[in-house]
Design a protein around this motif. Structure first.
Motif, mmCIF file in Angstrom:
data_model
loop_
_atom_site.group_PDB
_atom_site.id
_atom_site.type_symbol
_atom_site.label_atom_id
_atom_site.label_comp_id
_atom_site.label_asym_id
_atom_site.label_seq_id
_atom_site.Cartn_x
_atom_site.Cartn_y
_atom_site.Cartn_z
ATOM 1 N N MET B 404 0.832 -1.206 0.000
ATOM 2 C CA MET B 404 0.000 0.000 0.000
ATOM 3 C C MET B 404 0.865 1.254 0.000
ATOM 4 N N LEU B 405 1.849 1.279 0.905
ATOM 5 C CA LEU B 405 2.741 2.435 0.978
ATOM 6 C C LEU B 405 3.383 2.709 -0.379
ATOM 7 N N LEU B 406 3.939 1.644 -0.991
ATOM 8 C CA LEU B 406 4.658 1.827 -2.255
ATOM 9 C C LEU B 406 3.735 2.226 -3.399
ATOM 10 N N VAL B 407 2.577 1.550 -3.536
ATOM 11 C CA VAL B 407 1.740 1.851 -4.701
ATOM 12 C C VAL B 407 1.099 3.232 -4.617
ATOM 13 N N VAL B 408 0.828 3.706 -3.403
ATOM 14 C CA VAL B 408 0.285 5.063 -3.280
ATOM 15 C C VAL B 408 1.345 6.083 -3.718
ATOM 16 N N ILE B 409 2.592 5.823 -3.324
ATOM 17 C CA ILE B 409 3.672 6.722 -3.746
ATOM 18 C C ILE B 409 3.845 6.683 -5.258
ATOM 19 N N ILE B 410 3.883 5.470 -5.809
ATOM 20 C CA ILE B 410 4.072 5.339 -7.263
ATOM 21 C C ILE B 410 2.905 5.983 -8.020
ATOM 22 N N GLY B 411 1.677 5.687 -7.584
ATOM 23 C CA GLY B 411 0.499 6.261 -8.238
ATOM 24 C C GLY B 411 0.529 7.787 -8.200
ATOM 25 N N SER B 412 0.837 8.347 -7.031
ATOM 26 C CA SER B 412 0.854 9.810 -6.890
ATOM 27 C C SER B 412 1.899 10.448 -7.792
ATOM 28 N N LEU B 413 3.105 9.873 -7.788
ATOM 29 C CA LEU B 413 4.166 10.464 -8.604
ATOM 30 C C LEU B 413 3.837 10.349 -10.088
ATOM 31 N N ALA B 414 3.292 9.184 -10.499
ATOM 32 C CA ALA B 414 2.918 9.020 -11.906
ATOM 33 C C ALA B 414 1.803 10.003 -12.262
ATOM 34 N N GLY B 415 0.803 10.101 -11.381
ATOM 35 C CA GLY B 415 -0.328 10.987 -11.638
ATOM 36 C C GLY B 415 0.102 12.439 -11.727
ATOM 37 N N MET B 416 1.067 12.825 -10.897
ATOM 38 C CA MET B 416 1.526 14.208 -10.932
ATOM 39 C C MET B 416 2.385 14.483 -12.158
ATOM 40 N N SER B 417 3.222 13.528 -12.522
ATOM 41 C CA SER B 417 4.198 13.784 -13.586
ATOM 42 C C SER B 417 3.603 13.712 -14.982
ATOM 43 N N LEU B 418 2.619 12.823 -15.169
ATOM 44 C CA LEU B 418 2.084 12.618 -16.515
ATOM 45 C C LEU B 418 1.568 13.902 -17.171
ATOM 46 N N PRO B 419 0.775 14.735 -16.459
ATOM 47 C CA PRO B 419 0.325 15.977 -17.097
ATOM 48 C C PRO B 419 1.491 16.883 -17.510
ATOM 49 N N PHE B 420 2.527 16.936 -16.687
ATOM 50 C CA PHE B 420 3.701 17.746 -17.046
ATOM 51 C C PHE B 420 4.375 17.190 -18.286
ATOM 52 N N LEU B 421 4.526 15.861 -18.305
ATOM 53 C CA LEU B 421 5.176 15.217 -19.438
ATOM 54 C C LEU B 421 4.416 15.507 -20.725
ATOM 55 N N LEU B 422 3.092 15.339 -20.685
ATOM 56 C CA LEU B 422 2.266 15.593 -21.863
ATOM 57 C C LEU B 422 2.391 17.044 -22.298
ATOM 58 N N SER B 423 2.407 17.934 -21.309
ATOM 59 C CA SER B 423 2.497 19.350 -21.597
ATOM 60 C C SER B 423 3.835 19.676 -22.273
ATOM 61 N N ARG B 424 4.882 19.068 -21.759
ATOM 62 C CA ARG B 424 6.203 19.277 -22.342
ATOM 63 C C ARG B 424 6.261 18.764 -23.778
ATOM 64 N N LEU B 425 5.552 17.666 -24.038
ATOM 65 C CA LEU B 425 5.499 17.108 -25.396
ATOM 66 C C LEU B 425 4.496 17.868 -26.267
#
Lengths: 459, 459
Positions: B404-425
């Motif tokens: 639980m600890l790990l997947v919440v961290i992974i999910g949050s970081l992925a969720g936060m980064s994806l919009p930035f990544l798309l925006s950069r592209l």
């Protein structure tokens, strides 16, 4: 002029950095440095610049501005910065600014002060401003009363166009907008409105009542701010008059304040859709504590929702042990149901918010949704059927295909109906967030899946 | 006056039924019946009423209106209805209406016609309107050029206030807004702007250049409409001038058109967040075919994404057979990861859209997100730990808590980064929809879960 919402604020500042205005070009390369043209820069840019400074410097820079400009700049500061400065300034300086602020901004600032600070400020103000503050700060948040201002221009029906223009010339500088004036009868009831350019175009001796709009659109004090914004957008108004129960004019909501309110509501809808409890701060500036508290509530609540899915799985443990390949399709099936449900829910949340769809449309829409979901589910069943064949043979493929069809239908109908249900219960439809719909669809999906499997695989 | 977007349209109509304007009260009880006061009702309400009628009747009712009002009402009709009527009307009637329409509405209608219909219409128009249409209809959708109008008032810097007011009186009726006039030099370059009330307040012989704003905010033709709306909101403008590369004024975007564009963009963001491909129609009125097509694309695409989760599960089939109670926690863990990810993604999508957050903020935000996710994950691990104890003993509880600890961290970081990544592209950040983030988190979550289980349960 309104206090800009934080995000609108920061938003435009970004746009400017992308090259919107040449004014603050210099600032772009070196944010926080001295603003190049303090006298030419728009007040909103000055305010953004002050916010980058430490409070002591911001205070000094603010007091260095000439008075009308000082007030304007102060009005554009974010609420927190206004508060910080209000607490640092001498009472005399503060009163000077507050007296000149527009009535709605003044009331907003007042609402943020502690009771002692409010009393201290009220003592410094003239009776008129004091009463104005007391009145405007009394309305519930989210209503027309809370976002209206009392700075409007009024005329009498029997004035001539020339007299009206002369009156506006004398009174204009104090008023937030004079592009539309309101005509009141002797009991202050709103009986008409007229636009400035109609006055200018009219012959000098035309009487106002001959050319005014006799049926101006207006709202009640307790109208929802969303409705205010919708009316302003529908009729392309610059301001919408607010009347009390007796039809007496008590204020106007300007188009920019309505737009700010609408932007805040929309952001709140986004937050709710993502199971983040509403907060009105900028995401960039919100503290970690605030973000943690706003996010943890639903995350934990949904854990308990997901325990239902777990319980469903536990109930069918034997089926799983007999056909472990069923687990392969579990994420696929429950996610598809949740995805279809999120689509419906989010479309409805937005449609209810913009007013595209009303409560009474539910009956018409549910049948259409059923047919669409049938088509979506059938398509997806066709997609997963071959995967089922490959991974588990024809029986598994049938179970998986049939489940897909059913869970997509169930998810879609649940997703579509939940916002209506919440709305009917006078709750915000946006509470029908994608994750909530997903959790519900998951639990139902698990049961449907293993029930079909148990039945068809004759366990 | 702009063509109202469909949803804004329907929306306000709903508000009115809730009691907004007394004008159409009668209509409320019996929609589709005759409008009670055709002469007093606002044109937008007339248009809404016409849309309820069959085309033949709508045409007759439209032609029964006097001319300026006929045009205004026509301008408020939804694009489809405008098209239907444009095709039914005599060319003479159509040209009469089109000639009087505001330049931006005219160009919008033109863009919806077939090439043959466009030619037929152009032949009927005067040269000035013809050129105006050609020019305005040439700009890319979503840019300032596409939503601007050429109906603005211009003044010369050396006029007096009195001369300026007289000029506006003569020209005002044709212009979309005269509340702000633009001052051009001899080469049509924008050198200033002035508000109507400043002209009225000024002494009659004051020269414009002494009182005009010498640095009006403006945008380029190809500026994004989102930026236009942000600038209008930031500076509380009624209209924003649009200039070409040489700084020459080519049009203005009015605040209401910018608000409509912004509302459309926001609705598109909601659709994308819910993996519905953007469509600009009303949800209520969109056909089943349109809704099916807009929804099926991502649903099917995500099925393939989910197959990764399935493959992960297949890989760990032995672990599952040994500890079937692990499946109990599967929906819980992958959903929690997806929920945390959706929260981050949706907050960022909105923050990037309003401009609260810019691309360059990513670095500052990612560390904060990590710390918040750590706190969220730890809290949720504590919540599921006792459930793990109950269902599977201390070893399972440890596995579930750690996962639980790990997947919440992974999910949050992925969720936060994806919009930035798309925006950069240079893609729309809103494509980082909640279901996409969920699917990604799911696949990672499954792997993390069973990997930890396999390692810790020493299989």
């Amino acid at each position: 002029m309104p206090i800009r919402l934080r995000f609108a604020h920061a938003g435009a500042s970004v746009s400017l950095r992308r090259g919107g205005g040449s004014l603050i070009k210099k600032n772009e390369e070196n944010p926080g440095s001295e603003l190049p043209k303090v006298n030419a820069a728009p007040a909103v840019d000055l305010a953004a610049w002050l916010e980058e400074l430490p409070p002591t410097m911001a205070q000094a820079q603010l007091l260095a501005l000439a008075l009308p400009r000082r007030t304007e700049t102060f009005s554009y500061l974010q609420p927190n910065m206004q508060l910080a400065l209000a607490r640092r300034l001498d009472r005399r300086d503060l009163v000077e600014i507050v007296t000149q602020m527009s009535a709605d901004d003044r009331a907003d600032l007042f609402n943020h002060l502690t009771p002692e600070e409010q009393q201290r400020l009220l003592r410094g103000l003239a009776r008129e401003e004091r009463e104005d503050i007391r009145r405007l700060s009394a309305y519930a948040e989210g209503t027309a009363g809370a976002i209206m201002t009392s700075d409007y221009a009024t005329l009498a029906a029997d004035m001539t166009a020339h007299e009206a223009i002369e009156l506006l010339r004398r009174k204009a500088p104090e008023k937030e907008t004079i592009y539309r004036s309101y005509i009141l009868d002797c009991e202050r009831r709103l009986i008409g409105s007229i636009r400035l350019h109609e006055l200018i175009l009219a012959a000098a001796d035309t009487r106002i009542e001959e050319i005014m709009d006799h049926a101006p659109v207006s709202v009640a004090l307790d109208s929802d701010q969303e409705k205010v914004a919708q009316l302003i957008a529908r009729y392309d108004l610059l301001a919408l008059p607010v009347v009390d129960k007796g039809g007496r004019l008590v204020g106007i909501v300007t188009h920019d304040d309505a737009a700010d309110a609408m932007q805040a509501e929309t952001t709140e809808d986004f937050q709710k859709i993502a199971t983040v409890r509403p907060f009105s701060q900028s995401v960039r500036e919100a503290s970690m504590g605030v973000l943690y508290r706003k996010r943890i509530f639903w995350l934990v609540l949904l854990v308990f929702g997901n325990l239902f899915s777990g319980a469903g799985i536990a109930f069918f443990e034997e089926t799983i042990l007999a056909y472990v390949s069923l687990v392969f399709f579990l994420p696929l099936l429950i996610d598809s149901s949740g995805n279809a449900g999120s689509q419906s829910a989010t479309l409805m949340v937005r449609a209810l918010a913009t007013g595209d769809v009303a409560l009474k449309d539910w009956r018409n829409l549910i049948l259409r949704e059923l047919l669409i979901a049938l088509a979506l589910g059938a398509t997806m069943a066709l997609v997963v059927f071959p995967v089922g064949l490959l991974r588990g043979g024809s029986e598994i493929a049938l179970v998986v295909g049939l489940t897909m069809l059913l869970v997509v239908i169930i998810g879609s109908l649940a997703g579509m109906s939940l916002p209506f249900l919440l709305s009917r219960l006078r709750l915000d439809p946006a509470t029908a967030s994608a994750p909530l719909v997903t959790t519900i669809s998951d639990a139902v999906g698990v049961l449907v899946y293993f029930w079909i499997a148990t039945a068809m695989l004759s366990l």
